[in-house]
Design an enzyme around this catalytic site. Structure first.
Site, short mmCIF file in Angstrom:
data_model
loop_
_atom_site.label_atom_id
_atom_site.label_comp_id
_atom_site.label_asym_id
_atom_site.label_seq_id
_atom_site.Cartn_x
_atom_site.Cartn_y
_atom_site.Cartn_z
CD GLU A 44 12.73 35.59 42.27
OE1 GLU A 44 13.32 34.68 42.93
OE2 GLU A 44 10.87 35.16 42.19
CB CYS A 100 6.62 37.63 34.03
SG CYS A 100 5.68 38.32 35.36
CB CYS A 134 1.82 40.19 47.99
SG CYS A 134 0.11 40.54 47.20
CB CYS A 175 -3.30 33.88 46.92
SG CYS A 175 -3.95 36.03 46.34
CB CYS A 227 0.40 33.16 45.21
SG CYS A 227 1.24 34.34 45.22
CB CYS A 233 2.41 32.25 37.24
SG CYS A 233 2.86 32.16 35.35
#
Ligand code: SAH
Ligand code: SF4
Length: 392
Positions: free
Chosen positions: A115, A128, A135, A139, A142, A368
């Protein structure tokens, strides 16, 4: 929380064969482009000029086919077209939020999706971009972190995200766009999916291309790379990219940071701060952005704010407070607004800018930490259904 059993296992890529067929010129650095042109039979004494011409067509004019390169001989254009293509990732869907934020779902080789988010503001427009599919880090707050890493993006796929956004914004000179910094896409943040410093070379090459004055021409001070704290790569970022740095700080004790940002177990707060202290000098840039996600009753007390100020003493810094953005199944809640303001106030009074980041594009899950590809979302919900019915 729902069980997150091995539901993403099948997403791990089977090692790919080297792609056969034409080479994509997008993402090659100048030296790599030179090599490619030589290999394609460009005479040695012409190659410097050809690199410049082709570079400008691709990155300054936004041209995607060799036939439009009118300052090259017809026969040479045909020769290039046999060996090369000029391709950016394909936009699968485009959503526009009520606040003007645009989110692109983009397909890359292998059928994977990432994205890309464009955020218009009064004095700038920020794109962004993503550096990885998923990933490897986990975290706990997230959404991307719940998706297993599929692979690093190539330099071409990273710079390609900037190019496809310019296509959509109508921002190539041919489309009538100004070349100065009033342009719609004026800033880049590497804050999408992935940990950019675990894809250092891809990110570095892509940013070098984006900063090249004869192309997209973004100043290094308009590019911000956000890292969760991959300490050994921080000095390299200063030296080899020189962009601004943001760090996902999020906690003021190792105990809490170990839980929120598990890479802290490898490089703790003190080690991280050591690397950050060196950054402004090495990169000759002003200040570091400390990102701090506001999680109710987890990291948002007055004592946290005071510890934060003490920890970063001596580092030129701005603290960006990010109200937690929720996603389905998230184990945290956003801090109350009054708490966020009280926290900001303590930091501000200690002499640091402490802007609260207004969530943008929440209605399209573009804020975010909400990024996660649609296929993965679908997969997760199927897995959840399986878990609920006891079939998982
Ligand atoms: N991997 C890099 C860059 C991508 S994340 C990094 O971690 O820095 C971009 C920013 O969004 C980071 O500061 C991250 O901590 C933050 N973020 C992640 N999930 C979030 C959420 N649910 N709400 C608010 N911010 C979040
Ligand atoms: Fe990865 Fe950054 Fe999300 Fe952590 S916050 S899981 S490093 S994308």
């Amino acid at each position: 929380m729902t069980a997150t059993a091995p539901i993403t296992q099948d997403l791990v890529t089977i090692p790919r064969k080297l792609p056969e067929g034409p080479v994509n010129l997008v993402g090659l650095t100048r030296p790599q482009l030179r090599e490619a042109l030589l290999a394609a039979g460009t005479p040695e004494k012409q190659v410097k000029m050809r690199v410049n011409q082709i570079w400008q067509w691709i990155y300054q004019w936004g041209v995607r086919d060799f036939d439009s390169m009118t300052n090259l001989a017809k026969a040479y254009r045909a020769q290039l077209a046999e060996r090369f293509v000029i391709e950016v990732p394909e936009v699968v869907s485009r959503q526009v939020s009520a606040d003007g934020t645009r989110k692109y779902l983009v397909k890359i080789a292998g059928g994977h999706e990432v994205e890309v988010v464009y955020i218009p503001e009064t004095d700038r427009g920020t794109l962004c971009i993503s550096s990885q599919v998923g990933c490897t880090l986990t975290c706990s707050f997230c959404h991307t972190g719940t998706q297993k890493l599929v692979r690093n993006l190539t330099a071409g796929e990273i710079v390609g995200q900037i190019m496809l956004a310019r296509d959509d914004l109508g921002e190539w000179p041919e489309q009538g766009a100004p070349k100065d910094e009033t342009r719609l896409l004026s800033n880049i943040v590497l804050m999408g999916m992935g940990e950019p410093l675990y894809n250092f070379e891809g990110v570095r090459d892509a940013m070098k291309i984006a900063m090249d004055p004869e192309g997209i021409s973004l100043s290094r001070r308009r590019i911000t790379l956000s890292t969760s704290g991959v300490v050994p790569e921080i000095a390299k970022t200063a030296e080899e990219i020189g962009c601004l740095l943001a760090v996902s700080f999020h906690a003021t004790t190792d105990e809490v940071r170990d839980k929120l940002v598990p890479i802290n177990k490898r490089w703790n707060i003190e080690t991280l701060l050591g690397a950050l202290r060196e950054y402004p000098r090495l990169s000759n840039s002003e200040r570091i952005t400390f990102e701090y996600v506001m999680l109710k009753d987890v990291n948002d007390s007055d004592a946290d704010a005071r510890r934060l100020v003490k920890l970063i003493q001596g580092i030129p810094a701005k603290i960006n407070l990010i109200p937690f953005n929720e996603w389905p199944g998230a184990p945290y809640q956003r801090s109350d607004w009054s708490r966020i303001e009280a926290f900001a106030d303590i930091i501000y009074k200690a002499g640091y800018a402490s802007p609260i980041r207004t969530p943008r594009g929440e209605d399209i899950m573009a804020a975010c930490g909400q990024l996660k590809s649609a296929t993965e979302r679908a997969r997760k919900s199927r897995a959840q259904i399986a878990a609920e019915t006891g079939l998982g």
